[in-house]
Design a protein around this motif. Structure first.
Motif, PDB file in Angstrom:
ATOM      1  N   ALA A 198       0.799  -1.029   0.023  1.00  0.00           N
ATOM      2  CA  ALA A 198      -0.163  -0.341   0.085  1.00  0.00           C
ATOM      3  C   ALA A 198       1.230   1.173   0.145  1.00  0.00           C
ATOM      4  O   ALA A 198       2.192   1.102   0.942  1.00  0.00           O
ATOM      5  CB  ALA A 198      -1.054  -0.213   1.094  1.00  0.00           C
ATOM      6  N   ILE A 199       0.192   2.325  -0.535  1.00  0.00           N
ATOM      7  CA  ILE A 199       1.064   3.328  -0.512  1.00  0.00           C
ATOM      8  C   ILE A 199       0.148   4.190  -0.261  1.00  0.00           C
ATOM      9  O   ILE A 199      -1.166   4.578  -0.902  1.00  0.00           O
ATOM     10  CB  ILE A 199       1.872   3.910  -1.238  1.00  0.00           C
ATOM     11  N   TRP A 237      -4.958  -4.756  -7.940  1.00  0.00           N
ATOM     12  CA  TRP A 237      -4.715  -3.321  -7.269  1.00  0.00           C
ATOM     13  C   TRP A 237      -6.311  -2.609  -7.684  1.00  0.00           C
ATOM     14  O   TRP A 237      -7.445  -2.766  -8.216  1.00  0.00           O
ATOM     15  CB  TRP A 237      -3.548  -2.812  -7.109  1.00  0.00           C
ATOM     16  N   THR A 238      -6.450  -1.668  -6.187  1.00  0.00           N
ATOM     17  CA  THR A 238      -7.792  -0.769  -5.945  1.00  0.00           C
ATOM     18  C   THR A 238      -6.879   0.571  -5.424  1.00  0.00           C
ATOM     19  O   THR A 238      -5.488   0.718  -5.270  1.00  0.00           O
ATOM     20  CB  THR A 238      -8.948  -1.361  -5.875  1.00  0.00           C
ATOM     21  N   LEU A 263      -4.830   6.226  -1.334  1.00  0.00           N
ATOM     22  CA  LEU A 263      -4.533   5.321  -1.266  1.00  0.00           C
ATOM     23  C   LEU A 263      -4.273   4.153  -2.200  1.00  0.00           C
ATOM     24  O   LEU A 263      -5.547   4.503  -3.700  1.00  0.00           O
ATOM     25  CB  LEU A 263      -5.752   4.689   0.025  1.00  0.00           C
ATOM     26  N   VAL A 264      -3.317   3.301  -2.421  1.00  0.00           N
ATOM     27  CA  VAL A 264      -3.449   2.608  -3.709  1.00  0.00           C
ATOM     28  C   VAL A 264      -3.630   1.572  -3.015  1.00  0.00           C
ATOM     29  O   VAL A 264      -2.143   1.130  -1.840  1.00  0.00           O
ATOM     30  CB  VAL A 264      -2.330   3.342  -4.361  1.00  0.00           C
ATOM     31  N   PHE A 265      -4.388   0.174  -2.605  1.00  0.00           N
ATOM     32  CA  PHE A 265      -4.035  -1.076  -1.473  1.00  0.00           C
ATOM     33  C   PHE A 265      -4.221  -2.322  -3.409  1.00  0.00           C
ATOM     34  O   PHE A 265      -4.948  -2.227  -3.797  1.00  0.00           O
ATOM     35  CB  PHE A 265      -5.069  -1.151  -0.964  1.00  0.00           C
ATOM     36  N   GLY A 266      -2.922  -3.330  -2.792  1.00  0.00           N
ATOM     37  CA  GLY A 266      -2.897  -4.669  -3.599  1.00  0.00           C
ATOM     38  C   GLY A 266      -2.150  -5.512  -2.936  1.00  0.00           C
ATOM     39  O   GLY A 266      -1.649  -5.438  -1.450  1.00  0.00           O
ATOM     40  N   THR A 267      -2.472  -6.600  -4.197  1.00  0.00           N
ATOM     41  CA  THR A 267      -1.971  -7.821  -3.108  1.00  0.00           C
ATOM     42  C   THR A 267      -1.101  -8.817  -4.357  1.00  0.00           C
ATOM     43  O   THR A 267      -1.357  -7.735  -5.566  1.00  0.00           O
ATOM     44  CB  THR A 267      -2.760  -8.973  -2.848  1.00  0.00           C
TER      45      THR A 267
END
Length: 568
Positions: A384-385, A456-457, A439-443
Motif C-alpha cells: 500500500a501507499i 489492486w484498487t 490510497l493504492v492497495f494491492g496484493t
C-alpha cells in the motif's frame, strides 16, 4: 552659462508649465501634483550625481528621501513630502540618495506654485549642500550623537521587528532577521547568546557592520562558560532574566568573577566597543538568552532611551524564538513518529523491493505520506501507499491510524483489495478522524509458472507506474475510485496484471509529480520519461535517481514516499 532644463513626457509627471530660472544658482526641480519630478536643472544633476534621465519621471520621495542610515523614509515621517502635499512654503534639511548609492545631507526649500490651465498644482524644490549652514536643529542632533532615532523611527523599527520576526518559524532565520534590523541602525556590533535546552550557553552570533557590510566573527562565537548564580555582572544577570544594563569597557576592568565575565572582557577588547546595551531575551516561561548591541566606530554612547528600545526588541525576539522552538519541537516529534511508523520491508524470494521517504523541504511542513508492505496469512504479499491530507502532527497521527486499520482488515478478511478498501473507507472517518486521504492497495502473489500477479484498487491516488526492462513505461489507471473519507457511497473495482520479468513497478505520492508552478499532468509525464530512461539501472539506483530527477526542485512544499518493486 545657461542652466539647462530637462522635462518629462506628458501624463502624470508630464512636462512642467513652469520654467526653472536659467540664472538660479542652486539645484532645483519641479514636482507635479502626483509627486513625480517633471523638470530638473543641471545643478541638481551635479549635486545628486544623477543624470536628468534618471531623475525626471520618477517619484520624488522614492527616488531621493532617506533617513540617516540610508533607509527609505516612511512617507508619514518625511517633512518634504508633508510640505509638498500641504502646498506650503517650508525649509528644512535631511538626507538624500545619490546616484552612486551614497547619502548626502542637503538643506531644502519648498515653494508651491500657482496652478495653470494646462497643468495641475506644481511645487518648486530648491536644495543645496547642508554643510554650508548649520541650523539650531542640526546642533541639537549633533549633541545627541547624530544617530538617536526619533520617536516615529523607533515605532517604525518596532513594527518592522514584530512583522519580520513573527513571519518565520525557523529560529535561525529569526536571528538573521534580527541582525539585519538592528545593525547598523542601532549599533556597530550585535552579539546573541542563547541558552540551549540542556541549560548550556552558546554564543551563536557575533556580527560587525564594517564598510557597509555585515561581517560574521566566527572566532568569537561558540560555547560559553556556565551562568553563575550570584554574579552581578551584566551578561550573567541578563542570562538569569534580570534587568537590562548599559555597559562600557570599565565594567570589566576589575577581577572577573566568572568565566563569562572573562569572555565579556575579551569581547570588548577584541571588538573595541566603547558602549553597549545588554538585555535578556525572555520567552513565555524561560529566559532564552541575551542580546548585546555595541558601538565601536560610532562615537555616541548607548543611552537609557536606546536601552529601552533594545528591551522592546528583545521582548519581540523572545516571543518569536519561543514560537519557533515550540513549532520545531512539534515538527521533530511528528517527523520522528512518521519515520518510526514506516515499516522495514520484508524479504520475499524472487522479488526485489526498496522504498524512500523524503520530508518536505520546507521546515514548517510535516506530511502524512506513507507506504507499507506485509505478508498475509495465506502467504500473499500486501502492499500500500497513501497520503493523509494535511501537513502537521495530526496528519502524521492520522497516517498511523489509517495504516493500522488497513493492516487489521487485510489480515482478518480474506477479500479482494477493493472490498478491504471499502471497509476502510466506511470506518476511517469515524475511527481515525481523518478528513481526507488517498490510497493504492494491492496484493501480489507468485503463480505456479513463477510469474508475479498484481491485483489492486485505487482510492483517488496517483496511478502506479509500470516500466518494462526494455524501457516502455505506462500508468496503471484501472481500478480507480473515489478518495477516502468523502462520506459518499461508491462502488470500488479491482484491476489485475501480470508483471513482466525484470519490470519495475513504482508506487509514489503526489509530492513527486505536483508543485505550485507545474500541473500534475506535466509531473506525470516527467516521471514517466525519467523512469523509462532508468529501466536498466539496479533497483536501488533506479529509485534514488528517479527521486532526484523527477521531483520538482522548486515550489514544492510536499513530502514524498516511493515504493519500487522488481520481479526476478
Amino acid at each position: 552659462m545657461k542652466d539647462e532644463v530637462v522635462e518629462s513626457d506628458p501624463g502624470c509627471g508630464a512636462a512642467s508649465s513652469l520654467d526653472l530660472p536659467s540664472r538660479l544658482g542652486a539645484a532645483a526641480c519641479i514636482v507635479d501634483d502626483c509627486g513625480v519630478i517633471s523638470a530638473v536643472n543641471t545643478y541638481a544633476e551635479q549635486l545628486l550625481g544623477m543624470t536628468a534621465a534618471r531623475i525626471v519621471g520618477k517619484d520624488a520621495h522614492d527616488l531621493l528621501h532617506r533617513d540617516a542610515h540610508g533607509q527609505l523614509l516612511a512617507r508619514a515621517q518625511c517633512r518634504v513630502e508633508e510640505a509638498v502635499l500641504a502646498r506650503r512654503t517650508q525649509a528644512g534639511h535631511g538626507w538624500f540618495a545619490q546616484g552612486d548609492g551614497g547619502l548626502t545631507q542637503l538643506s531644502w526649500l519648498i515653494v508651491p506654485c500657482a496652478a495653470t490651465w494646462d497643468s495641475g498644482a506644481e511645487t518648486l524644490m530648491i536644495f543645496h549642500d547642508h554643510t554650508e549652514t548649520l541650523t539650531p536643529e542640526t546642533d541639537a542632533d549633533d549633541a545627541r550623537g547624530g544617530s538617536t532615532l526619533s520617536e516615529l523611527e523607533r515605532l517604525a523599527l518596532l513594527a518592522q521587528t514584530t512583522t519580520q520576526l513573527t513571519s518565520t518559524l525557523d529560529s535561525d532565520e529569526t536571528l538573521r532577521r534580527l541582525v539585519r534590523l538592528v545593525v547598523p541602525r542601532l549599533a556597530d556590533w550585535v552579539v546573541v547568546d542563547l541558552i540551549t535546552e540542556v541549560g548550556e550557553v552558546e554564543r551563536v552570533i557575533v556580527v560587525h557592520h564594517q564598510d557597509g557590510e555585515l561581517v560574521s566573527r566566527e572566532d568569537l562565537e561558540g560555547p560559553m562558560p556556565p551562568v553563575p548564580d550570584e554574579s552581578p555582572m551584566p551578561l550573567s544577570r541578563a542570562l538569569r532574566g534580570a534587568a537590562s544594563t548599559l555597559v562600557t569597557p570599565a565594567t570589566y576592568q576589575g577581577p572577573p568573577d566568572s568565566g563569562i565575565a572573562m569572555e565579556q572582557r575579551r569581547l570588548f577588547e577584541v571588538t573595541g566597543m566603547h558602549s553597549a546595551a545588554i538585555a535578556p531575551i525572555r520567552g513565555v516561561r524561560d529566559v532564552l538568552g541575551a542580546l548585546t548591541l555595541g558601538r565601536s566606530e560610532r562615537p555616541d554612547a548607548m543611552t537609557p532611551s536606546d536601552l529601552s528600545l533594545v528591551e522592546d526588541i528583545t521582548r519581540r525576539t523572545g516571543l518569536a524564538l519561543d514560537n519557533a522552538r515550540l513549532y520545531q519541537r512539534q515538527r521533530k516529534v511528528a517527523e520522528t513518529m512518521q519515520r518510526h511508523l514506516l515499516p522495514q520491508l520484508p524479504s520475499i524470494p524472487g522479488l526485489q523491493m526498496t522504498a524512500r521517504y523524503v520530508p518536505s523541504p520546507d521546515a514548517s511542513q510535516v506530511g502524512g505520506d506513507w507506504y507499507d508492505v506485509f505478508t498475509l496469512a495465506d502467504g500473499t504479499t500486501a502492499l500500500a501507499i497513501g497520503d493523509v491530507v494535511g501537513h502537521d502532527l495530526d496528519a502524521a497521527a492520522g497516517m498511523a491510524q489509517v495504516r493500522s486499520i488497513l493492516r487489521a482488515y487485510a489480515w482478518t478478511h480474506h477479500e479482494p483489495p477493493s472490498a478491504i478498501v471499502k471497509r476502510l473507507d466506511e470506518s476511517v472517518m469515524h475511527i481515525a478522524g481523518v478528513s481526507m486521504a488517498t490510497l493504492v492497495f494491492g496484493t501480489l502473489h507468485q503463480a505456479v509458472d513463477g510469474a508475479w500477479q498484481l491485483t489492486w484498487t485505487s482510492a483517488g491516488h496517483p496511478p502506479p507506474l509500470l516500466v518494462t526492462h526494455d524501457g516502455q513505461a505506462r500508468y496503471l489507471t484501472e481500478g480507480h475510485g473515489l478518495l477516502l473519507s468523502t462520506g459518499l457511497s461508491s462502488s470500488r473495482t479491482d484491476a489485475h496484471i501480470t508483471l513482466p520479468p525484470q519490470s519495475t513497478l513504482v508506487f509514489y505520492t503526489d509530492g513527486l509529480v505536483e508543485s505550485r508552478d507545474r500541473s500534475i499532468d506535466d509531473g506525470l509525464d516527467r516521471l514517466r520519461r525519467h523512469a523509462a530512461s532508468l529501466a536498466h539501472r539496479p533497483l536501488t539506483a533506479f529509485t534514488d535517481l528517479l527521486l532526484e530527477r523527477a521531483r520538482p526542485d522548486r515550489a514544492n512544499d510536499d513530502d514524498v514516499a516511493i515504493l519500487a518493486l522488481r520481479p526476478q
